[in-house]
Motif scaffolding. Structure first.
Motif, PDB file in Angstrom:
ATOM      1  N   LEU A 107      63.942 127.641  -1.354  1.00  0.00           N
ATOM      2  CA  LEU A 107      64.160 129.081  -1.373  1.00  0.00           C
ATOM      3  C   LEU A 107      62.838 129.818  -1.175  1.00  0.00           C
ATOM      4  O   LEU A 107      62.746 130.755  -0.367  1.00  0.00           O
ATOM      5  N   ALA A 108      61.816 129.378  -1.898  1.00  0.00           N
ATOM      6  CA  ALA A 108      60.521 130.049  -1.825  1.00  0.00           C
ATOM      7  C   ALA A 108      59.910 129.971  -0.431  1.00  0.00           C
ATOM      8  O   ALA A 108      59.409 130.969   0.091  1.00  0.00           O
ATOM      9  N   ILE A 109      59.950 128.794   0.184  1.00  0.00           N
ATOM     10  CA  ILE A 109      59.321 128.664   1.499  1.00  0.00           C
ATOM     11  C   ILE A 109      60.129 129.358   2.584  1.00  0.00           C
ATOM     12  O   ILE A 109      59.627 129.569   3.695  1.00  0.00           O
ATOM     13  N   SER A 110      61.380 129.714   2.268  1.00  0.00           N
ATOM     14  CA  SER A 110      62.158 130.506   3.221  1.00  0.00           C
ATOM     15  C   SER A 110      61.778 131.985   3.135  1.00  0.00           C
ATOM     16  O   SER A 110      62.104 132.773   4.032  1.00  0.00           O
ATOM     17  N   LEU A 111      61.085 132.357   2.050  1.00  0.00           N
ATOM     18  CA  LEU A 111      60.724 133.754   1.818  1.00  0.00           C
ATOM     19  C   LEU A 111      59.251 134.052   2.055  1.00  0.00           C
ATOM     20  O   LEU A 111      58.871 135.207   2.211  1.00  0.00           O
ATOM     21  N   THR A 112      58.414 133.017   2.057  1.00  0.00           N
ATOM     22  CA  THR A 112      56.974 133.252   2.183  1.00  0.00           C
ATOM     23  C   THR A 112      56.292 132.081   2.870  1.00  0.00           C
ATOM     24  O   THR A 112      56.796 130.953   2.851  1.00  0.00           O
TER      25      THR A 112
END
Length: 281
Positions: A107-112
């Motif tokens: 989720l995080a690497i999809s956002l940043t």
């Protein structure tokens, strides 16, 4: 008055991070491992990519401008984690630190494109998070354990560190030195951790400090333990030291002056109303 701390991440750094997002999945292994020459070349390439990725992750720490935002070691709320990561990305943080969960990492690497760090006190949990894309692991962020009366000894920290290094010898590793130890013992532990191959030492202290004053004096009092640890440890080791817990807009600059390579925040990021700024309330 609100004060903001904003930092810009060079586009070139983001490009490297995206390119080296996860060298641990085996994407760089040779198609035909039976051919020694191709295998040797692949191993060399893998080591080079690992080195490049680690160098990029540590760059802001070496430049003493790191700002790591933590969503919480035991925070598995996807919506909350997404909000924190988005705020960190938009506000100019250099790293984000989330709970050690592969789905949260994805989720995080999809956002940043910022380096994603995962925190845990279970070394066995790190591998899956790294395979999911985490570029850094942290043994620390103990606040939630302190609330239940659990503290960590020097021996426990060293055991966790050695286990983590045996599992992930090449991943960037940060270890928090517990504020529950005396300052001399914190320094001794930091020196041992450096010899064990730890890349970053993180200090803490907010939980153990109860200010007797209000206003600016109170903010300085609250930050005193982590600032004292940063000052002492940074002069005893050569690896970067970061300050966490108990910091504010008043004391964050003091952390850098004391010898810290960066600051870590988790308290105030949850209160951000404008994700374009990292606001210290």
């Amino acid at each position: 008055m609100h004060t903001s701390i904003c930092m810009t991440i060079p586009a070139s750094s983001n490009a490297v991070l995206k390119h080296c997002l996860n060298p641990f999945l085996g994407n760089f292994l040779p198609l035909n491992p039976c051919k020694p020459l191709r295998k040797t070349a692949s191993v060399t390439t893998t080591k080079a990519l690992l080195s490049s990725s680690k160098e990029t992750v540590l760059k802001d720490f070496h430049e003493r401008r790191a700002l790591k935002i933590i969503s919480g070691l035991q925070n598995f709320d996807r919506d909350n984690v997404a909000s924190v990561v988005t705020a960190a990305d938009k506000g100019g943080a250099t790293h984000v630190d989330i709970a050690c969960d592969p789905d949260l990492v994805k989720l995080a690497i999809s956002l940043t494109s910022l380096p994603v760090c995962v925190s845990s006190v279970d070394p066995a949990a790190f591998s899956a998070a790294v395979e999911a894309g985490a570029l850094m692991v942290e043994i620390g962020n103990y606040d939630s354990f302190y609330d239940t009366g659990v503290v960590f000894s020097t021996e426990q920290i060293l055991k966790l560190t050695k286990e983590t290094r045996s599992i992930l010898p090449s991943v960037t590793l940060s270890v928090t030195v517990p504020h529950t130890l005396s300052l001399p013992d914190q320094v001794k532990l930091a020196e041992i951790l450096e010899k064990e191959g730890v890349d970053i030492i993180q200090t803490e202290g907010g939980k153990c400090s109860t200010p007797s004053k209000s206003g600016v004096l109170g903010l300085i009092e609250k930050a005193t333990p982590t600032l004292a640890a940063a000052y002492s440890i940074s002069r005893a080791v050569k690896i970067p030291v970061t300050c966490a817990s108990g910091l504010s807009a008043v004391t964050a600059p003091m952390a850098i002056t004391a010898g810290a390579a960066g600051v870590v925040s988790n308290t105030h990021i949850h209160k951000i109303s404008d994700i374009n700024l990292l606001v210290w309330l």
